[in-house]
Design a protein around this motif. Structure first.
Motif, short mmCIF file in Angstrom:
data_model
loop_
_atom_site.label_atom_id
_atom_site.label_comp_id
_atom_site.label_asym_id
_atom_site.label_seq_id
_atom_site.Cartn_x
_atom_site.Cartn_y
_atom_site.Cartn_z
N GLY A 1 0.82 -1.21 0.00
CA GLY A 1 0.00 0.00 0.00
C GLY A 1 0.85 1.25 0.00
N LEU A 2 1.89 1.27 0.84
CA LEU A 2 2.79 2.42 0.87
C LEU A 2 3.55 2.56 -0.44
CD1 LEU A 2 4.23 2.25 4.51
CD2 LEU A 2 2.31 3.60 3.65
N GLN A 3 3.88 1.43 -1.06
CA GLN A 3 4.55 1.48 -2.36
C GLN A 3 3.70 2.22 -3.39
OE1 GLN A 3 5.59 -2.40 -3.78
NE2 GLN A 3 7.12 -2.77 -2.19
N THR A 4 2.38 1.96 -3.37
CA THR A 4 1.52 2.62 -4.35
C THR A 4 1.46 4.12 -4.13
OG1 THR A 4 -0.52 2.33 -3.05
CG2 THR A 4 0.12 0.53 -4.53
N ILE A 5 1.61 4.56 -2.87
CA ILE A 5 1.69 5.99 -2.60
C ILE A 5 2.93 6.56 -3.26
CG2 ILE A 5 1.96 7.75 -0.81
CD1 ILE A 5 0.40 5.94 1.07
N GLY A 6 4.05 5.87 -3.09
CA GLY A 6 5.30 6.31 -3.71
C GLY A 6 5.20 6.35 -5.21
N GLN A 7 4.57 5.32 -5.80
CA GLN A 7 4.45 5.27 -7.26
C GLN A 7 3.59 6.42 -7.78
OE1 GLN A 7 2.73 1.38 -7.55
NE2 GLN A 7 4.69 0.31 -7.46
N PHE A 8 2.42 6.57 -7.18
CA PHE A 8 1.49 7.62 -7.63
C PHE A 8 2.09 9.00 -7.40
CE2 PHE A 8 -3.14 9.29 -7.13
CZ PHE A 8 -3.04 9.88 -8.38
N GLY A 9 2.65 9.22 -6.21
CA GLY A 9 3.22 10.53 -5.89
C GLY A 9 4.38 10.89 -6.79
N THR A 10 5.28 9.94 -7.02
CA THR A 10 6.44 10.21 -7.88
C THR A 10 6.01 10.52 -9.30
OG1 THR A 10 7.81 8.72 -6.52
CG2 THR A 10 8.62 9.27 -8.73
N ILE A 11 5.11 9.69 -9.83
CA ILE A 11 4.65 9.91 -11.20
C ILE A 11 3.90 11.24 -11.31
CG2 ILE A 11 3.04 9.07 -12.97
CD1 ILE A 11 3.72 6.22 -12.03
N GLY A 12 3.02 11.51 -10.34
CA GLY A 12 2.22 12.73 -10.39
C GLY A 12 3.06 13.99 -10.30
N ILE A 13 4.02 14.03 -9.37
CA ILE A 13 4.88 15.22 -9.23
C ILE A 13 5.78 15.38 -10.46
CG2 ILE A 13 6.66 16.33 -7.85
CD1 ILE A 13 3.90 16.27 -6.55
N ALA A 14 6.32 14.24 -10.95
CA ALA A 14 7.18 14.31 -12.14
C ALA A 14 6.41 14.83 -13.34
CB ALA A 14 7.75 12.92 -12.44
N ALA A 15 5.19 14.33 -13.54
CA ALA A 15 4.39 14.78 -14.68
C ALA A 15 4.02 16.25 -14.54
CB ALA A 15 3.12 13.92 -14.79
N SER A 16 3.66 16.69 -13.34
CA SER A 16 3.33 18.10 -13.12
C SER A 16 4.54 18.99 -13.35
CB SER A 16 2.82 18.29 -11.69
OG SER A 16 1.64 17.53 -11.46
N TRP A 17 5.70 18.56 -12.87
CA TRP A 17 6.93 19.34 -13.06
C TRP A 17 7.27 19.47 -14.55
CZ3 TRP A 17 11.96 16.42 -13.55
CH2 TRP A 17 13.02 17.28 -13.81
N LEU A 18 7.24 18.33 -15.26
CA LEU A 18 7.58 18.38 -16.68
C LEU A 18 6.57 19.21 -17.46
CD1 LEU A 18 8.69 14.67 -17.27
CD2 LEU A 18 10.14 16.71 -17.21
N ALA A 19 5.30 19.13 -17.05
CA ALA A 19 4.29 19.95 -17.71
C ALA A 19 4.60 21.44 -17.53
CB ALA A 19 2.91 19.61 -17.17
N VAL A 20 5.02 21.83 -16.33
CA VAL A 20 5.36 23.22 -16.06
C VAL A 20 6.58 23.65 -16.87
CG1 VAL A 20 6.26 24.79 -14.30
CG2 VAL A 20 4.33 23.30 -13.76
N ILE A 21 7.64 22.85 -16.83
CA ILE A 21 8.90 23.22 -17.50
C ILE A 21 8.76 23.22 -19.02
CG2 ILE A 21 11.29 22.51 -17.88
CD1 ILE A 21 10.76 23.82 -15.17
N LEU A 22 7.98 22.28 -19.57
CA LEU A 22 7.89 22.14 -21.02
C LEU A 22 6.75 22.93 -21.64
CD1 LEU A 22 8.59 18.29 -21.28
CD2 LEU A 22 10.20 20.18 -21.70
N LEU A 23 5.71 23.23 -20.88
CA LEU A 23 4.56 23.93 -21.44
C LEU A 23 4.54 25.41 -21.11
CD1 LEU A 23 1.72 21.33 -20.67
CD2 LEU A 23 2.93 21.66 -22.83
N MET A 24 4.99 25.76 -19.90
CA MET A 24 4.90 27.15 -19.46
C MET A 24 5.71 28.14 -20.30
SD MET A 24 2.85 27.91 -16.94
CE MET A 24 3.54 29.34 -16.12
N PRO A 25 6.94 27.83 -20.76
CA PRO A 25 7.69 28.81 -21.57
C PRO A 25 6.90 29.29 -22.79
CG PRO A 25 9.14 27.06 -20.88
CD PRO A 25 7.76 26.64 -20.47
N PHE A 26 6.21 28.37 -23.45
CA PHE A 26 5.41 28.73 -24.63
C PHE A 26 4.18 29.54 -24.21
CE2 PHE A 26 1.91 27.84 -27.55
CZ PHE A 26 2.47 28.20 -28.77
N LEU A 27 3.52 29.12 -23.14
CA LEU A 27 2.29 29.79 -22.70
C LEU A 27 2.54 31.15 -22.09
CD1 LEU A 27 0.44 26.71 -21.14
CD2 LEU A 27 -0.06 27.82 -23.32
#
Length: 850
Positions: A799-825
């Motif tokens: 159960g704790l592993q799934t928290i790590g998986q979801f949290g890591t993926i979610g933060i990484a995706a949000s970060w990459l979205a900010v870094i890769l999308l925000m400069p253009f926007l």
């Protein structure tokens, strides 16, 4: 408000410069007090009932059952012999029973067998009248057949009409339909099958007669001992005590000394303390790993050990104070807050990074230390509180949920993040000044290893074109992954969210009976008349409607048919007894003759009441105060690991009414079912509410629709990216990780806010410069947040592993979205940027204006 904050910052920096040691001592004393409170008062609570609203039917029923019968689960020890040494299993049962009865004062009773002689003797009273009439008819046919065989001519004339006689009168489903316990059913079936000389069906395994009434599997390889303790397994401390005591008793007896291939284990409800141990151990492991990962990242980013101290000491102090407050308010950590320290390490470190990085940049511009800290606390501090407000607002939305576990997590995490932000702002200045007194701080390098790496990146094109390519390339990736979002499912198999070692080590259910178990649903009627209604209702469900969710059930009327029914059956039984005295039947020998003799003995039994029942049978329908007949048991025929099947069982039997009154039915399955329902329902609903709240906060803070749309669009795309990866990798939402959703949304918007505000405050600074400065800091804080979740990837608890998986993926995706999308926007917000520079709002004032 801005004016007061400016004055506070100026006064506080002045005080921190003059009295750094005094301030640090005060903060450290508070942190130590928090740590002491946490170590002395905090416990770990895994009882899911404590996380449900008090008015929930399953919780109310559980409370009523504990008042009326005490513990609803048996303390169970399973014994397994690989060689099938049934004698050794029986001896182990005897030793355990003797030791527990002599040494365990909290044991109400101990059971190792179920004597079925009473039920064999009174078996005919458990048959319906129509079945007795059928038996009477078959006996008459048997008499006619016996007479006919003495007249060969008549046999030819009848042409085999009486060949069957008693051979097929008994069906193995008769005792099951009567609702009798499996031990009694097995006893009946073993006897009547052995008496059926013409049966061609495969015989089920049977125990030697001497062990036939023991709680031992028919194969003779597994046995159990059941202990009724006077305290419930939901009491965590008592559960720990009972488990450790049981394990110590097993070690002391040493099953392998009785038989080389034999072992024993504590199984069932009281074994769940292993889950508590796993959660506590893995929570500590995850926190340690997260701290180490974050430490390495901060060192790599700033390349200074003293900087690490300046950033980490406030974080540790905030964590200690948070745990102290939690100990005073809740006094516990739950399955959802056990990882809170790892979360605070990952998110809380961001505040220190942003504050120190800003001070570092101001020093590099030529400002004095006090001026640099003043600028950092005033400008960056306000941005931090604004960014933190979005995360905290997302967490506080959890208070609108029905699930108490969400509400508690929202409060605890919010307190922790507020303290991390506040303590960072308060402690970093005196820490820096204190270190300055000991050893003057040199100006730190202008670039970290990350900054140097970023500076060497060259796409062979101008920044605007690179930002455009990155924007559309990222959109293409998100669009491709969006196809997998429907594959993101909810996890219903609890084995996939448990700790290793908490599963059942021995297949002990065969010894108890596949139609029963150690954790039945407890029916709690107000009186025996209501229980008779329940009995008839369940009998109809099981026999007539053939409800496949029920294995069996037991009530008072299972063991004691009504006296009116017994009197009616007695008339037919007497008539059967008269037939059995006929010479034609007395002359029959072999298996059929033994059956006739046994039936003759059964006809001598008289009607009975509960006082004549075996002790073990009376216990099953007796309450703690001695009242008998007002409680019953339902054994579910469902996959015990599948919560969805448990919900189906609950839908049918968890909310019954009789006589217009709610019938309490207590079951640990119902608790888990309600938890999963609320988690899933609240999770999806809160996702919508959090999104709305974030939009409102952005509108209030930014005061413009265009940047609000831009920032929320980036957040939404990051969420879509996350869902696609989850579906692609088959990482499911569950009781544990669904709580991460508001955290990901709150933290995910922070990076976009930082970039936008830097763009708005920058004046003529190009977007590429903002990405190189603020973007680098956002990247560092995002990576450290991911590190906080990544610590959970290395633990054993699934159960704790799934928290790590979801949290890591979610933060990484949000970060990459900010870094890769925000400069253009950001290019489409530049017109508003010039207006903001001219307007004297809170975030545009500089150190020169102070």
């Amino acid at each position: 408000m801005t004016h007061y904050y400016k004055r506070f910052v100026q006064s506080y920096i002045s005080l921190a410069e003059k009295r750094p040691a005094m301030l640090l001592v005060v903060y450290l004393i508070i942190a130590v007090i928090g740590l002491v409170l946490a170590t002395q008062k905090l416990s770990i609570e895994t009882d899911l009932a404590a996380l449900l609203p008090e008015g929930t039917d399953s919780v109310r029923a559980l409370e009523i059952s504990e008042d009326r019968i005490g513990a609803i689960d048996f303390f169970t020890i399973a014994i397994e012999s690989k060689s099938g040494d049934v004698a050794a299993i029986a001896k182990m049962q005897d030793i355990l029973k003797s030791r527990i009865e002599a040494e365990w004062e909290d044991a109400d009773w101990v059971q190792i067998g179920r004597n079925t002689e009473f039920f064999r003797k009174h078996a005919l009273y458990y048959l319906e009248k129509k079945e007795l009439v059928n038996l009477h008819f078959l006996l008459e046919e048997e008499i006619s057949s016996a007479s006919a065989k003495k007249m060969p001519g008549l046999v030819d004339l009848l042409d085999g009409e009486y060949d069957e006689g008693l051979d097929d009168w008994y069906s193995e489903d008769i005792p099951w339909r009567m609702g009798l316990p499996s031990q009694v059913c097995r006893s009946f079936n073993a006897f009547f099958n052995n008496c059926d000389s013409d049966s061609t069906t495969k015989k089920t395994p049977t125990l030697p007669d001497v062990y036939s009434d023991r709680l031992i599997a028919p194969e003779g390889d597994v046995g159990v001992i059941l202990v009724k303790l006077n305290r419930a397994s939901t009491d965590v401390d008592y559960c720990k005590f009972a488990l450790l005591r049981g394990e110590a008793l097993i070690r002391d007896i040493d099953p392998s000394g009785l038989s080389a291939s034999m072992r024993a284990e504590v199984v069932g409800a009281y074994r769940k303390f292993n889950e508590i141990k796993a959660l506590a151990s893995d929570g500590q492991t995850a926190t340690l790993i997260s701290v180490c990962l974050v430490l390495l990242i901060v060192i790599a980013f700033f390349r200074s050990f003293r900087t690490v101290l300046v950033i980490f000491i406030p974080l540790i102090a905030a964590a200690c104070i948070t745990m102290g407050i939690v100990s005073l308010t809740y006094g516990r950590l739950t399955v959802l807050t056990i990882f809170i320290l790892a979360l605070l390490v990952g998110i809380g470190i961001d505040y220190g990074i942003h504050l120190f990085r800003r001070a570092q940049l101001e020093i590099q511009k030529g400002q004095a230390l006090a001026e640099a800290l003043n600028t950092s606390l005033y400008e960056t501090g306000q941005v931090l509180f604004a960014a933190a407000a979005t995360t905290i607002a997302a967490l506080l939305v959890l208070l609108t949920g029905h699930f108490e576990g969400f509400r508690e997590f929202g409060v605890v995490a919010s307190i922790g993040l507020v303290l991390c932000a506040a303590i960072s702002i308060l402690m970093i200045p005196p820490l820096i000044f204190f270190i300055q007194l000991i050893r003057p701080i040199r100006t730190l390098p202008k670039t970290s290893i990350f900054g140097g790496f970023a500076g060497r990146l060259n796409f062979g094109m101008d920044f605007d074109r690179a930002a455009t390519y990155a924007f559309f390339f990222t959109l293409a990736i998100i669009a491709g992954l969006a196809a997998y979002t429907p594959d993101t499912q909810f996890e219903y198999d609890i084995r996939n969210i448990m700790a290793p070692g908490t599963e059942t080590p021995i297949d002990y259910m065969r010894a108890i009976g596949t139609d029963s178990g150690t954790a039945p649903a407890i029916v709690l009627a107000k009186d025996r008349a209501t229980m008779k209604e329940v009995h008839d209702y369940l009998l109809n469900k099981l026999v007539v409607e053939k409800d496949e969710t029920i294995k069996s059930f037991i009530t008072y009327h299972t063991f004691v048919p009504t006296m009116a029914d017994q009197v009616k059956r007695r008339k037919v039984i007497k008539s059967i007894g008269t037939l059995l005295e006929k010479k034609a039947l007395q002359d029959i020998d072999g298996d059929k003759g033994r059956l006739i003799d046994e039936l003759a003995g059964m006809t001598q039994a008289e009607p009975f009441d509960h006082s004549q029942l075996p002790k073990w049978a009376r216990r099953m329908v007796t309450e703690a105060n001695g009242e008998i007949g007002n409680i019953g048991l339902i054994y579910a025929d469902i996959d015990e690991w599948n919560v969805y099947s448990g919900q189906e069982f609950q839908d049918r039997y968890g909310h019954l009414t009789f006589g217009g009154l709610w019938l309490p039915i207590a079951s640990s399955r119902f608790i888990l079912s309600d938890v999963m329902r609320m988690v899933k329902s609240d999770g999806l609903r809160l996702l919508v509410i959090v999104s709305i709240v974030l939009v409102v906060i952005l509108l209030l803070f930014l005061r413009k629709i265009k940047p609000t749309i831009v920032l929320f669009a980036v957040l939404a795309l990051g969420g879509l990216w996350t869902a696609g990866i989850m579906g692609l990798l088959d990482i499911r939402l569950s009781l544990y990780n669904i709580i991460v959703i508001p955290v990901i949304l709150g933290v995910g918007i922070d990076g976009a806010i930082h970039l936008y505000l830097s763009h708005r405050q920058s004046g003529s600074l190009p977007i590429s410069g903002i990405i190189a400065s603020t973007g680098l800091t956002v990247s560092a804080s995002s990576i450290t947040t991911m590190a906080g979740f990544m610590g959970l990837l290395f633990v054993d608890h699934k159960g704790l592993q799934t928290i790590g998986q979801f949290g890591t993926i979610g933060i990484a995706a949000s970060w990459l979205a900010v870094i890769l999308l925000m400069p253009f926007l950001l290019k489409y917000t530049e017109s508003g940027n010039r207006e903001r520079v001219k307007a004297p709002v809170v975030h545009t004032e500089t150190i020169k204006e102070m």
